[in-house]
Design an enzyme around this catalytic site. Sequence first.
Site, mmCIF file in Angstrom:
data_model
loop_
_atom_site.group_PDB
_atom_site.id
_atom_site.type_symbol
_atom_site.label_atom_id
_atom_site.label_comp_id
_atom_site.label_asym_id
_atom_site.label_seq_id
_atom_site.Cartn_x
_atom_site.Cartn_y
_atom_site.Cartn_z
ATOM 1 N N GLY A 46 13.053 27.470 -5.458
ATOM 2 C CA GLY A 46 12.847 26.127 -4.725
ATOM 3 C C GLY A 46 12.137 26.269 -2.858
ATOM 4 C CD GLN A 51 13.638 26.887 2.263
ATOM 5 O OE1 GLN A 51 12.853 26.231 1.576
ATOM 6 N NE2 GLN A 51 14.577 27.588 2.022
ATOM 7 C CB CYS A 94 19.699 28.458 0.730
ATOM 8 S SG CYS A 94 18.180 27.706 1.513
ATOM 9 C CG LEU A 95 14.510 31.984 -1.385
ATOM 10 C CD1 LEU A 95 12.781 31.258 -1.424
ATOM 11 C CD2 LEU A 95 13.820 32.990 -1.302
ATOM 12 C CG HIS A 136 19.318 23.536 -2.283
ATOM 13 N ND1 HIS A 136 20.288 24.295 -2.141
ATOM 14 C CD2 HIS A 136 18.222 24.348 -1.432
ATOM 15 C CE1 HIS A 136 20.026 25.964 -1.076
ATOM 16 N NE2 HIS A 136 18.888 25.285 -0.521
ATOM 17 C CD GLU A 137 14.341 23.465 -2.712
ATOM 18 O OE1 GLU A 137 13.643 23.468 -1.274
ATOM 19 O OE2 GLU A 137 14.932 24.268 -2.267
ATOM 20 C CG HIS A 140 16.239 23.334 2.438
ATOM 21 N ND1 HIS A 140 16.739 23.443 3.884
ATOM 22 C CD2 HIS A 140 16.309 23.756 1.797
ATOM 23 C CE1 HIS A 140 17.460 25.134 3.208
ATOM 24 N NE2 HIS A 140 16.771 25.052 1.602
HETATM 25 NI NI NI Z 1 17.523 26.248 0.013
#
Ligand code: NI
Length: 171
Positions: A46, A51, A94-95, A136-137, A140
């Site tokens: 995701g 990000q 998370c990236l 989670h997304e 963000h």
């Molecule tokens: Ni993330």
Amino acid sequence: MAIRQILTAPDPRLKQKSKTVDAVDDGLRRLMDDMLDTMYDAPGIGLAAVQLGVPKRVVVMDVSREGEPAAPQHFVNPEILWASDELATYEEGCLSVPEHYADVARPARCRVRFLDYQGEIRELEADGLMATCLQHEIDHLEGVLFVDHLSTVKRSMILRKLTKQKRLTGV
Ligand code: NI
């Protein structure tokens, strides 16, 4: 289509609140294509536009299992309409928080309204990994990272390590 750079914490740009998208046009579809390329390359399941330093309410995901055909999904202006009282705990990563993982408890199921790749209004009821990933997304988009769900001690430990790593690599 292009692979873009993913911001990593701590970075004030990850803490900003993303803005509602007015129209799903070709420019936005190009952004979503880049987001998926970047996510698959990372690899991740995701990614939110913020990000990549683009504070728009856009999320892409693919929670298909290894060996299954790719199942890219696009969520523009996603909104949680309902979340279950029942919680589920997943080890999240998370990236933007590379190489750190921790258990986070979130509602086990949720119902989300969003615009798809074509700009059509859609609703989806999710459970399992999909429900966790969506929440989670969507976090963000509010400037919230999964580490913000952890205790202060755990969070500062992870952020300290990431800061040190950044200094070492000069990123
Ligand atoms: Ni993330």
